[in-house]
Design a protein around this motif. Structure first.
Motif, short mmCIF file in Angstrom:
data_model
loop_
_atom_site.label_atom_id
_atom_site.label_comp_id
_atom_site.label_asym_id
_atom_site.label_seq_id
_atom_site.Cartn_x
_atom_site.Cartn_y
_atom_site.Cartn_z
N LEU A 184 -0.16 10.79 20.08
CA LEU A 184 -0.91 9.63 19.60
C LEU A 184 -0.05 8.38 19.69
CD1 LEU A 184 -2.67 11.07 16.42
CD2 LEU A 184 -3.59 10.86 18.74
N PRO A 185 -0.66 7.23 20.04
CA PRO A 185 0.11 5.98 20.05
C PRO A 185 0.57 5.62 18.66
CG PRO A 185 -2.02 5.76 21.18
CD PRO A 185 -2.05 7.06 20.45
N ALA A 186 1.57 4.76 18.61
CA ALA A 186 2.04 4.26 17.32
C ALA A 186 0.90 3.53 16.62
CB ALA A 186 3.23 3.32 17.54
N ASN A 187 0.87 3.62 15.31
CA ASN A 187 -0.12 2.97 14.46
C ASN A 187 -1.49 3.64 14.49
OD1 ASN A 187 1.77 1.05 13.70
ND2 ASN A 187 1.09 -0.46 15.19
N LEU A 188 -1.66 4.73 15.25
CA LEU A 188 -2.95 5.41 15.30
C LEU A 188 -2.91 6.66 14.42
CD1 LEU A 188 -5.81 5.66 16.45
CD2 LEU A 188 -4.85 6.99 18.34
N ILE A 189 -3.85 6.71 13.47
CA ILE A 189 -4.00 7.87 12.58
C ILE A 189 -5.34 8.51 12.90
CG2 ILE A 189 -4.03 8.63 10.18
CD1 ILE A 189 -2.83 5.73 9.57
N GLN A 190 -5.36 9.80 13.17
CA GLN A 190 -6.59 10.45 13.62
C GLN A 190 -6.99 11.59 12.70
OE1 GLN A 190 -7.64 10.92 17.93
NE2 GLN A 190 -7.23 13.08 17.54
N ILE A 191 -8.25 11.58 12.29
CA ILE A 191 -8.80 12.69 11.53
C ILE A 191 -10.13 13.08 12.17
CG2 ILE A 191 -7.74 11.98 9.37
CD1 ILE A 191 -10.44 10.90 8.47
N TYR A 192 -10.63 14.27 11.82
CA TYR A 192 -11.86 14.78 12.43
C TYR A 192 -12.97 14.88 11.39
CZ TYR A 192 -9.51 15.91 16.80
OH TYR A 192 -8.83 15.82 17.99
N GLN A 193 -14.17 14.62 11.87
CA GLN A 193 -15.37 14.71 11.04
C GLN A 193 -16.07 16.03 11.32
OE1 GLN A 193 -18.13 11.45 11.65
NE2 GLN A 193 -19.87 12.81 11.38
N GLU A 194 -16.39 16.76 10.27
CA GLU A 194 -17.08 18.04 10.43
C GLU A 194 -18.54 17.80 10.82
OE1 GLU A 194 -15.83 20.94 10.30
OE2 GLU A 194 -13.86 20.62 9.37
N PRO A 195 -19.13 18.69 11.63
CA PRO A 195 -20.55 18.57 11.97
C PRO A 195 -21.41 18.68 10.71
CG PRO A 195 -19.44 20.14 13.42
CD PRO A 195 -18.48 19.83 12.31
N TRP A 196 -22.51 17.90 10.68
CA TRP A 196 -23.39 17.91 9.52
C TRP A 196 -24.40 19.05 9.60
CZ3 TRP A 196 -20.71 15.18 6.59
CH2 TRP A 196 -20.23 13.92 6.92
N SER A 197 -24.80 19.54 8.43
CA SER A 197 -25.87 20.52 8.36
C SER A 197 -27.21 19.84 8.65
CB SER A 197 -25.90 21.17 6.97
OG SER A 197 -27.06 21.95 6.82
N HIS A 198 -28.17 20.58 9.17
CA HIS A 198 -29.50 20.03 9.42
C HIS A 198 -30.34 19.99 8.15
CE1 HIS A 198 -28.98 19.85 13.74
NE2 HIS A 198 -28.54 21.11 13.74
N LEU A 199 -29.90 20.66 7.10
CA LEU A 199 -30.63 20.63 5.84
C LEU A 199 -30.28 19.36 5.07
CD1 LEU A 199 -30.16 24.35 4.72
CD2 LEU A 199 -32.16 23.31 5.83
N PRO A 200 -31.27 18.56 4.66
CA PRO A 200 -31.00 17.25 4.03
C PRO A 200 -30.04 17.33 2.85
CG PRO A 200 -33.33 17.46 4.55
CD PRO A 200 -32.71 18.81 4.80
N LEU A 201 -30.22 18.28 1.94
CA LEU A 201 -29.37 18.36 0.75
C LEU A 201 -27.93 18.65 1.13
CD1 LEU A 201 -29.05 18.29 -2.28
CD2 LEU A 201 -29.69 20.72 -2.36
N LEU A 202 -27.72 19.65 2.00
CA LEU A 202 -26.36 19.99 2.42
C LEU A 202 -25.74 18.85 3.22
CD1 LEU A 202 -26.77 23.74 3.47
CD2 LEU A 202 -25.83 22.80 1.34
N ARG A 203 -26.57 18.13 4.00
CA ARG A 203 -26.04 16.99 4.76
C ARG A 203 -25.55 15.89 3.82
NH1 ARG A 203 -30.26 15.92 7.67
NH2 ARG A 203 -31.07 14.26 6.35
N ASP A 204 -26.32 15.61 2.78
CA ASP A 204 -25.92 14.57 1.83
C ASP A 204 -24.64 14.96 1.09
OD1 ASP A 204 -28.10 13.11 2.58
OD2 ASP A 204 -29.35 13.72 0.87
N VAL A 205 -24.53 16.24 0.72
CA VAL A 205 -23.29 16.70 0.05
C VAL A 205 -22.11 16.58 1.00
CG1 VAL A 205 -22.13 18.71 -0.93
CG2 VAL A 205 -24.52 18.24 -1.51
N GLY A 206 -22.30 16.97 2.26
CA GLY A 206 -21.22 16.86 3.25
C GLY A 206 -20.79 15.43 3.46
N ARG A 207 -21.74 14.51 3.50
CA ARG A 207 -21.40 13.09 3.67
C ARG A 207 -20.61 12.56 2.48
NH1 ARG A 207 -27.04 10.46 6.07
NH2 ARG A 207 -26.77 11.20 8.23
N TYR A 208 -21.00 13.00 1.28
CA TYR A 208 -20.30 12.55 0.07
C TYR A 208 -18.82 12.95 0.12
CZ TYR A 208 -18.71 12.57 -4.77
OH TYR A 208 -17.98 12.38 -5.91
N TRP A 209 -18.57 14.23 0.39
CA TRP A 209 -17.19 14.69 0.43
C TRP A 209 -16.43 14.10 1.61
CZ3 TRP A 209 -15.01 16.32 -3.67
CH2 TRP A 209 -15.75 17.01 -4.65
#
Length: 374
Positions: free
Chosen positions: A52-77
């Motif tokens: 990675l170049p200097a000054n670049l910090i990289q993290i990954y986003q987990e795929p969201w669930s298709h179920l609305p409630l689980l998707r909202d919980v995943g987005r919160y965390w």
């Protein structure tokens, strides 16, 4: 250090050359927290040796669930995780850079200072059904209302957004010229709105003069014979403006070379109540496949939207146009003086959002654009 950036996009390992060029410019004297979506190639990305170049910090986003409630919980965390990462690295009130309407829900939740929407595909990505497209269009409309700056690589897409917050950028995949040589008498340095055809009393000369005054960041080019009944007084009055050019008459073969270097075609005919104008030139313009602005004297063409836009005044016309970059070419680079150099100097001293150099030619441009938001 400049204001940090919270960037949602591809991981560093999966970025193209053009995307890495953009990223390296954003990394100039600022930290970038890159949030990349974890996809099927995640393990392949981790196995790539690219540091990675200097000054670049990289993290990954987990795929969201298709179920609305689980998707909202995943987005919160997920938001909690980003905020903790920002706190760990001392990142406060960053500029938020997002590239998809689907991320609209993040705006206003991460303590960001300003928001940039980088529209790469113009919102025209394929969708499996009409409902998905309508949902995406609504998300984009909500996002556009919230962001402070919209960047797009395509002029046609730029017309879809409010001009006061939209800027077109060039990259390595955006052609700066066409296969046809640029005519020597065509003005350089700015985007060009052009008209070719008889210059007669059917044209709205007042509209042309006013819109050219409102938008000095564009060149306004006319090609054709002067057939006005007022002995060229209207044309000569228009040519007093420094960003308006009359190039005289050209042959049909020559016209193609001029049009290929224009960014916008215009049909500025006067509105006459008792009749509707339908010049043969309209069909010629439609065949060229470039963005076109016409007055309400011409019929509405829903089939060709958004390629065609109708305006009822010079101010409406001016507000429709996106802020355009300062366009350079080889003749400008070779020029050591004269009006070409004067335009270069003007671009360097102007506000970045009004006249800008393409960011692949001038690495400081995008950096300065971010500074304007800080």
């Amino acid at each position: 250090m400049k204001r940090d950036l919270l960037y949602f996009g591809k991981s560093w390992q999966m970025q193209s050359t053009a995307e890495r060029t953009l990223m390296l410019q954003l990394l100039r004297n600022r930290r970038v927290l890159l949030v990349a979506e974890r996809c099927a190639s995640y393990q392949e990305e981790l196995s790539k040796p690219d540091a990675l170049p200097a000054n670049l910090i990289q993290i990954y986003q987990e795929p969201w669930s298709h179920l609305p409630l689980l998707r909202d919980v995943g987005r919160y965390w997920f938001r909690r995780r980003i905020l903790k990462m920002m706190q760990h690295h001392g990142i406060h009130a960053p500029i938020l850079w997002i590239d998809s309407p689907k991320l609209e829900y993040l705006v206003g939740t991460l303590g960001e200072h300003k928001v940039v929407y980088f529209c790469k595909d113009g919102g025209f990505a394929p969708y499996s059904d009409l409902d998905s497209r309508l949902v995406n269009d609504q998300l984009e409309a909500d996002l556009v209302a919230k962001v402070d700056l919209i960047l797009t690589e395509d002029l046609l897409h730029a017309f879809r957004f409010p001009s006061h917050k939209t800027t077109q950028l060039y990259n390595f995949t955006t052609p700066m010229s066409t296969s046809l040589p640029r005519p020597r008498d065509l003005p350089h340095g700015r985007a060009i709105a052009g008209f070719y055809g008889p210059l007669d009393d059917r044209l709205d000369w007042e509209l042309l003069q006013n819109v050219a005054k409102f938008r000095p960041d564009w060149h306004w080019v006319l090609i054709g014979p002067d057939q006005t009944c007022t002995q060229s007084l209207q044309l000569q009055a228009l040519l007093q403006l420094k960003n308006v050019f009359w190039l005289g008459e050209k042959t049909v073969a020559e016209i193609q070379a001029y049009i290929s270097h224009w960014q916008l075609l215009m049909l500025p005919y006067r509105v006459v109540e008792e009749e509707s104008c339908y010049p043969a030139k309209l069909n010629e313009y439609l065949a060229i496949d470039k963005p076109m602005v016409m007055t309400r004297a011409l019929p509405k063409l829903n089939t060709f939207m958004p390629l065609c836009s109708r305006v009822d005044s010079a101010r409406t016309f001016a507000e429709l146009l996106p802020m355009m970059p300062y366009i350079t070419d080889e003749s400008d680079r070779r020029s050591s003086g004269g009006w070409g150099q004067e335009l270069v100097n003007q671009a360097r001293t102007s506000r970045p959002r009004q006249i800008m150099m393409p960011w692949n030619d001038n690495p400081a441009t995008l950096d300065k654009l971010m500074d304007s938001l800080a």
